[in-house]
Write a protein that holds these residues in place. Structure first.
Motif, PDB file in Angstrom:
ATOM      1  N   GLY A 130       0.803  -1.214   0.000  1.00 34.30           N
ATOM      2  CA  GLY A 130       0.000   0.000   0.000  1.00 34.30           C
ATOM      3  C   GLY A 130       0.836   1.264   0.000  1.00 34.30           C
ATOM      4  N   ILE A 131       1.987   1.221   0.668  1.00 33.67           N
ATOM      5  CA  ILE A 131       2.889   2.374   0.659  1.00 33.67           C
ATOM      6  C   ILE A 131       3.423   2.601  -0.751  1.00 33.67           C
ATOM      7  CG2 ILE A 131       5.119   3.239   1.492  1.00 33.67           C
ATOM      8  CD1 ILE A 131       4.521   1.790   4.153  1.00 33.67           C
ATOM      9  N   VAL A 132       3.768   1.510  -1.422  1.00 30.18           N
ATOM     10  CA  VAL A 132       4.227   1.627  -2.815  1.00 30.18           C
ATOM     11  C   VAL A 132       3.124   2.219  -3.685  1.00 30.18           C
ATOM     12  CG1 VAL A 132       4.970   0.330  -4.844  1.00 30.18           C
ATOM     13  CG2 VAL A 132       5.915  -0.233  -2.593  1.00 30.18           C
ATOM     14  N   ALA A 133       1.905   1.757  -3.477  1.00 30.39           N
ATOM     15  CA  ALA A 133       0.782   2.276  -4.258  1.00 30.39           C
ATOM     16  C   ALA A 133       0.551   3.763  -3.980  1.00 30.39           C
ATOM     17  CB  ALA A 133      -0.481   1.476  -3.939  1.00 30.39           C
ATOM     18  N   ALA A 134       0.764   4.189  -2.744  1.00 31.23           N
ATOM     19  CA  ALA A 134       0.589   5.606  -2.398  1.00 31.23           C
ATOM     20  C   ALA A 134       1.637   6.468  -3.089  1.00 31.23           C
ATOM     21  CB  ALA A 134       0.652   5.797  -0.889  1.00 31.23           C
TER      22      ALA A 134
END
Length: 232
Positions: A130-134
């Motif tokens: 999710g951090i990568v997606a953000a």
């Protein structure tokens, strides 16, 4: 203590360098900055790009907005997000506490929405996909799925020790694959003034090495004056 302190204290006046000062650090390697500050300035080497820098940008620069949390706490980071301005780098101090997340994917998404340039913490993070997606660049001391608390006390806009170095709000943060460097507010202009000369020296030496240079003149001089000796 006669009276309990507030759970959260947010500094009324936040010191920030000028846009011109911040812009001078765009794409500058952290090593150049350490060279400009007597070989120092980096946070502890445990603070690295999340995921080894494989899936997110690995260079960020901007003014520090310090969130001084306690161990396993995020209340100050919540306060920092509340007052953050575009381009700020939120620096979350958890006093080196491990085995607990200092931020996750939703927090990173909200910071990205606010225009925050990057997140730096001496703690760990979670929700890596999710951090990568953000898409928010982040530097931390590893990953942990454990949840933090938001009970306080916490302080925003002041300073804290992060990765063995004092970081004050308004200092310049520059982070890349090598780590995170802090340029103290009072030294910003002096460091900027040295960057062109450092770049020139680096470029000159790079060109010499590419042309085959492999000498150590300093060692040759030491051998010549007797401060070094070849022994059997």
């Amino acid at each position: 203590m006669i009276k309990e302190p507030p759970k959260l204290q947010i500094r009324a006046t936040i010191r920030r360098p000028s846009a011109e000062q911040v812009g001078a650090f765009k794409d500058i390697p952290t090593g150049f900055l350490c060279d400009a500050m007597g070989g120092q300035g980096a946070l502890d080497a445990s603070i690295q790009p999340i995921g080894g820098g494989l899936d997110l940008p690995t260079h960020a620069h901007g003014p520090a907005l310090v969130a001084d949390n306690g161990p396993a706490e995020i209340l100050a980071t919540m306060g920092a997000l509340h007052i953050a301005e575009p381009g700020d780098i939120i620096v979350s101090a958890v006093h080196g506490h491990k085995n607990c997340s200092a931020a996750g994917d939703r927090f990173c998404g909200m910071m990205k929405n606010k225009g925050v340039a990057a997140f730096v913490t001496d703690g760990q993070m979670r929700d890596y996909p999710g951090i990568v997606a953000a898409g928010l660049p982040a530097w931390c001391a590893g990953l942990s799925p454990n949840s933090p608390y938001s009970n306080g006390p916490g302080k925003v806009g002041f300073g804290a020790v992060v990765g063995g170095r004092q970081v004050e709000t308004g200092d310049i943060i520059v982070a890349d694959r090598d780590g995170v460097v802090v340029v103290p507010y009072a030294q910003i202009d002096a460091v900027i003034a040295q960057l062109a000369a450092i770049q020139e020296l680096e470029d000159t030496l790079d060109a010499k090495v590419q042309d085959g240079f492999c000498e150590m003149p300093a060692v040759e001089a030491m051998l010549a004056d007797g401060t070094a000796k070849i022994v059997e």
